[in-house]
Scaffold this motif. Structure first.
Motif, PDB file in Angstrom:
ATOM      1  N   UNK A 101      10.799  -5.307  97.570  1.00  0.00           N
ATOM      2  CA  UNK A 101      11.119  -4.619  96.323  1.00  0.00           C
ATOM      3  C   UNK A 101      10.715  -5.424  95.086  1.00  0.00           C
ATOM      4  N   UNK A 102      10.641  -6.727  95.255  1.00  0.00           N
ATOM      5  CA  UNK A 102      10.252  -7.556  94.106  1.00  0.00           C
ATOM      6  C   UNK A 102       8.758  -7.634  93.877  1.00  0.00           C
ATOM      7  N   UNK A 103       7.940  -7.415  94.929  1.00  0.00           N
ATOM      8  CA  UNK A 103       6.502  -7.654  94.810  1.00  0.00           C
ATOM      9  C   UNK A 103       5.614  -6.478  95.227  1.00  0.00           C
ATOM     10  N   UNK A 104       6.175  -5.484  95.863  1.00  0.00           N
ATOM     11  CA  UNK A 104       5.347  -4.441  96.485  1.00  0.00           C
ATOM     12  C   UNK A 104       4.608  -3.580  95.475  1.00  0.00           C
ATOM     13  N   UNK A 105       3.454  -3.082  95.902  1.00  0.00           N
ATOM     14  CA  UNK A 105       2.774  -1.988  95.217  1.00  0.00           C
ATOM     15  C   UNK A 105       3.401  -0.693  95.711  1.00  0.00           C
ATOM     16  N   UNK A 106       3.788   0.184  94.759  1.00  0.00           N
ATOM     17  CA  UNK A 106       4.392   1.463  95.124  1.00  0.00           C
ATOM     18  C   UNK A 106       3.301   2.531  95.176  1.00  0.00           C
ATOM     19  N   UNK A 107       3.094   3.096  96.352  1.00  0.00           N
ATOM     20  CA  UNK A 107       2.076   4.126  96.532  1.00  0.00           C
ATOM     21  C   UNK A 107       2.785   5.465  96.757  1.00  0.00           C
ATOM     22  N   UNK A 150       0.534   3.194  92.256  1.00  0.00           N
ATOM     23  CA  UNK A 150      -0.853   3.565  92.592  1.00  0.00           C
ATOM     24  C   UNK A 150      -0.825   4.861  93.379  1.00  0.00           C
ATOM     25  N   UNK A 151      -1.871   5.662  93.196  1.00  0.00           N
ATOM     26  CA  UNK A 151      -2.015   6.874  93.996  1.00  0.00           C
ATOM     27  C   UNK A 151      -3.442   6.943  94.525  1.00  0.00           C
ATOM     28  N   UNK A 152      -3.579   7.325  95.777  1.00  0.00           N
ATOM     29  CA  UNK A 152      -4.907   7.464  96.372  1.00  0.00           C
ATOM     30  C   UNK A 152      -5.634   8.647  95.752  1.00  0.00           C
ATOM     31  N   UNK A 153      -6.965   8.593  95.764  1.00  0.00           N
ATOM     32  CA  UNK A 153      -7.768   9.725  95.290  1.00  0.00           C
ATOM     33  C   UNK A 153      -7.360  10.996  96.051  1.00  0.00           C
ATOM     34  N   UNK A 154      -7.158  10.871  97.360  1.00  0.00           N
ATOM     35  CA  UNK A 154      -6.761  12.015  98.179  1.00  0.00           C
ATOM     36  C   UNK A 154      -5.423  12.585  97.711  1.00  0.00           C
ATOM     37  N   UNK A 163      -6.976  19.640 106.931  1.00  0.00           N
ATOM     38  CA  UNK A 163      -6.329  19.182 108.165  1.00  0.00           C
ATOM     39  C   UNK A 163      -6.443  17.671 108.341  1.00  0.00           C
ATOM     40  N   UNK A 164      -7.418  17.062 107.671  1.00  0.00           N
ATOM     41  CA  UNK A 164      -7.575  15.612 107.755  1.00  0.00           C
ATOM     42  C   UNK A 164      -7.072  14.904 106.490  1.00  0.00           C
ATOM     43  N   UNK A 165      -6.346  15.643 105.633  1.00  0.00           N
ATOM     44  CA  UNK A 165      -5.883  15.064 104.367  1.00  0.00           C
ATOM     45  C   UNK A 165      -5.037  13.818 104.550  1.00  0.00           C
ATOM     46  N   UNK A 166      -4.066  13.873 105.460  1.00  0.00           N
ATOM     47  CA  UNK A 166      -3.196  12.707 105.688  1.00  0.00           C
ATOM     48  C   UNK A 166      -3.983  11.523 106.224  1.00  0.00           C
ATOM     49  N   UNK A 167      -4.960  11.796 107.081  1.00  0.00           N
ATOM     50  CA  UNK A 167      -5.763  10.718 107.662  1.00  0.00           C
ATOM     51  C   UNK A 167      -6.610  10.033 106.586  1.00  0.00           C
ATOM     52  N   UNK A 168      -7.216  10.823 105.704  1.00  0.00           N
ATOM     53  CA  UNK A 168      -8.005  10.240 104.604  1.00  0.00           C
ATOM     54  C   UNK A 168      -7.099   9.440 103.677  1.00  0.00           C
ATOM     55  N   UNK A 169      -5.950  10.009 103.349  1.00  0.00           N
ATOM     56  CA  UNK A 169      -4.993   9.323 102.481  1.00  0.00           C
ATOM     57  C   UNK A 169      -4.590   7.976 103.098  1.00  0.00           C
ATOM     58  N   UNK A 170      -4.283   7.983 104.383  1.00  0.00           N
ATOM     59  CA  UNK A 170      -3.842   6.784 105.079  1.00  0.00           C
ATOM     60  C   UNK A 170      -4.918   5.698 105.045  1.00  0.00           C
ATOM     61  N   UNK A 171      -6.153   6.069 105.253  1.00  0.00           N
ATOM     62  CA  UNK A 171      -7.214   5.061 105.247  1.00  0.00           C
ATOM     63  C   UNK A 171      -7.515   4.551 103.847  1.00  0.00           C
ATOM     64  N   UNK A 206      -5.064   4.001 101.771  1.00  0.00           N
ATOM     65  CA  UNK A 206      -3.977   3.019 101.654  1.00  0.00           C
ATOM     66  C   UNK A 206      -4.366   1.721 102.356  1.00  0.00           C
ATOM     67  N   UNK A 207      -4.913   1.835 103.558  1.00  0.00           N
ATOM     68  CA  UNK A 207      -5.347   0.646 104.308  1.00  0.00           C
ATOM     69  C   UNK A 207      -6.428  -0.102 103.548  1.00  0.00           C
ATOM     70  N   UNK A 208      -7.418   0.635 103.031  1.00  0.00           N
ATOM     71  CA  UNK A 208      -8.516  -0.004 102.281  1.00  0.00           C
ATOM     72  C   UNK A 208      -7.994  -0.701 101.029  1.00  0.00           C
ATOM     73  N   UNK A 209      -7.021  -0.096 100.352  1.00  0.00           N
ATOM     74  CA  UNK A 209      -6.418  -0.696  99.160  1.00  0.00           C
ATOM     75  C   UNK A 209      -5.748  -2.027  99.523  1.00  0.00           C
ATOM     76  N   UNK A 210      -4.939  -2.011 100.572  1.00  0.00           N
ATOM     77  CA  UNK A 210      -4.234  -3.224 100.993  1.00  0.00           C
ATOM     78  C   UNK A 210      -5.210  -4.313 101.410  1.00  0.00           C
ATOM     79  N   UNK A 211      -6.277  -3.934 102.113  1.00  0.00           N
ATOM     80  CA  UNK A 211      -7.264  -4.899 102.606  1.00  0.00           C
ATOM     81  C   UNK A 211      -8.101  -5.478 101.465  1.00  0.00           C
ATOM     82  N   UNK A 212      -8.616  -4.613 100.588  1.00  0.00           N
ATOM     83  CA  UNK A 212      -9.518  -5.056  99.516  1.00  0.00           C
ATOM     84  C   UNK A 212      -8.823  -5.965  98.510  1.00  0.00           C
ATOM     85  N   UNK A 213      -7.551  -5.722  98.261  1.00  0.00           N
ATOM     86  CA  UNK A 213      -6.838  -6.480  97.240  1.00  0.00           C
ATOM     87  C   UNK A 213      -5.902  -7.540  97.832  1.00  0.00           C
TER      88      UNK A 213
END
Length: 472
Positions: A27-33, A67-71, A228-236, A238-245
């Motif tokens: 709660x002190x450091x997290x990015x809220x998505x 932060x919010x994903x493009x999806x 039908x793949x909206x959640x999957x795109x959104x999830x990836x 999120x993963x890319x955001x966490x990895x890149x930063x």
């Protein structure tokens, strides 16, 4: 070749219980998505609750870390008109039901007048005079409050925004998330995920497989975004955001309660699915903790963590929206037991109903509204007629397969016939004898709900064993 130490680390992290220190860091450091469901709920919430949620998102402690994903933004912008239109159409739905009630009411008295006329009471009875009571004035007065409701509804409808009106909520969302929106996945990444997604969905690998039958698509430039793949795109994203930063802590706030996101045991949501944790920890090695909250729990925790003023009513309103149509169950198929109880007891000034916290916070249940109304009406009126203290206590407990509702009242020793008397062969009226209990048992049996009663130490108890699967 997989590094065995790394494999153990990921396994332990995936199954790690978040202790107080971990939660403090989170709660002190997290990015809220945030996902689109949370933002679309801004159109569905009552004005006061909506304002509180927006206020939370605008607080510097939160806004600087969101932060919010493009999806997510894509789905919000494309689905907002549906949310607005649904709110507007509800006026016509409610008005139709009220007008139907008026018609039924008038038809009832029309039939009654005809039947009384057949009796020729004016000529054949010296005392009975129905015209003194069943007059057009009295009938009109009896339905007056419904007409008042319709007038009020018409005035409120003028204030409700329609799909062609200026969208202030959209402006708020875009302002809050300005500069905090993901750039989206490349066309190549999306194409590859569509291919992988077909296999994931076939094997029910989360997230998104619960949406596999969604037929629609959105287009941005030359990229097709399949719903039908909206959640999957959104999830990836999120993963890319966490990895890149190289993020260390991430909190995902979601209005999606389907089980292709949540690990659920014994009716309780324990956190993200283990497959999701394994995937994000594997692909974003800097991540120390990833956790998810639905909107209501996010608001509850954030009020505690940051001393924000979030009312219990706002939390309750967001809880009720978790059972909306987006979760695969039509909202009109689900009922709020505590609301029905409030209707049943509305005029009982001389009778006390005490409710445990667990009862007032029950999730919605998939039992026909009239069935639940008739059952609660029967139970409450029995207690009112037979309780020595003119009171009833209601609580609930969660078991492995059932959520039990328990109604207890002090029995009146001067009234030997009671709701429990079915087991002791007695006769009496609907609420005093076997008929009332038979009605409760038989109607709930059709819904797979078991009923038990006891009379011990002069306390009468009735328990309803409702399967966990019935609750949202």
């Amino acid at each position: 070749m997989t590094n065995s130490n790394n494999q153990i680390d990921i396994l332990l992290k995936t199954h790690c219980e978040l202790d107080q220190d971990a939660l403090d860091n989170l709660w002190g450091k997290a990015t809220f998505i945030f996902d689109s469901n949370v933002l679309l709920d801004l159109y569905r919430l009552p004005q006061e609750a909506k304002n509180e949620l927006l206020s939370v998102l605008k607080k510097p402690e939160i806004k600087n870390r969101i932060w919010i994903a493009f999806q997510g933004l894509l789905e919000f912008l494309n689905n907002r008109h549906d949310a607005i239109g649904d709110q507007k159409s509800k006026f016509e739905t409610v008005r139709g039901k009220l007008q139907q009630a008026i018609s039924s009411y008038e038809e009832t008295f029309k039939t009654l007048n005809i039947e009384l006329a057949k009796l020729k009471l004016r000529r054949r009875h010296s005392l009975i005079n129905p015209e003194k009571f069943i007059s057009s004035e009295n009938i009109a007065a009896g339905i007056g409050f419904v007409n008042d409701f319709i007038e009020n509804l018409n005035e409120l409808e003028k204030k409700q925004r329609d799909v062609n009106d200026e969208d202030e909520t959209k402006k708020d969302v875009l302002n809050i998330f300005q500069g905090k929106i993901g750039r989206g996945l490349s066309k190549k990444q999306i194409t590859e995920l569509y291919l992988a997604g077909e296999n994931r969905y076939k094997n029910e690998v989360p997230p998104g497989y619960k949406d596999k039958n969604k037929p629609h698509s959105y287009f941005v430039l030359d990229i097709e975004y399949k719903c039908k793949f909206g959640d999957l795109l959104f999830w990836h994203e999120v993963i890319d955001k966490a990895k890149a930063e190289n993020l260390e802590y991430v909190i995902l706030v979601t209005g999606d309660v389907k089980d292709d996101w949540w690990l659920e045991k014994r009716g309780k949501k324990l956190g993200p699915r283990k497959e999701l944790l394994n995937e994000i920890y594997t692909n974003a090695p800097s991540l120390k903790a990833f956790h998810m909250y639905d909107t209501s729990n996010f608001l509850r925790r954030i009020g505690e963590r940051f001393a924000f003023d979030v009312s219990e009513s706002t939390i309750s309103e967001t809880e009720s929206l978790l059972a909306s149509d987006r979760n695969g169950v039509k909202s009109d198929e689900l009922v709020d037991i505590s609301e029905i109880l409030a209707i049943v007891t509305i005029d009982m000034d001389d009778f006390s109903v005490a409710q445990a916290d667990g009862f007032t916070n029950l999730p919605l249940v998939k039992i026909p509204l009239m069935t639940m109304y008739n059952v609660l009406n029967e139970i409450i009126h029995n207690a009112k007629n037979h309780s020595s203290t003119k009171a009833i206590y209601i609580d609930t407990r969660l078991e492995s397969q059932y959520r039990t509702l328990r109604f207890s009242n002090a029995a009146n020793p001067n009234k030997t016939t009671s709701f429990a008397s079915r087991d002791n062969t007695s006769t009496g009226s609907l609420r005093e004898g076997a008929v009332g209990l038979d009605m409760v048992r038989s109607t709930l049996a059709l819904e797979g709900v078991h009923v038990e009663t006891t009379l011990e130490n002069n306390v009468f108890t009735i328990e309803l064993f409702i399967p966990i699967s019935k609750f949202q």
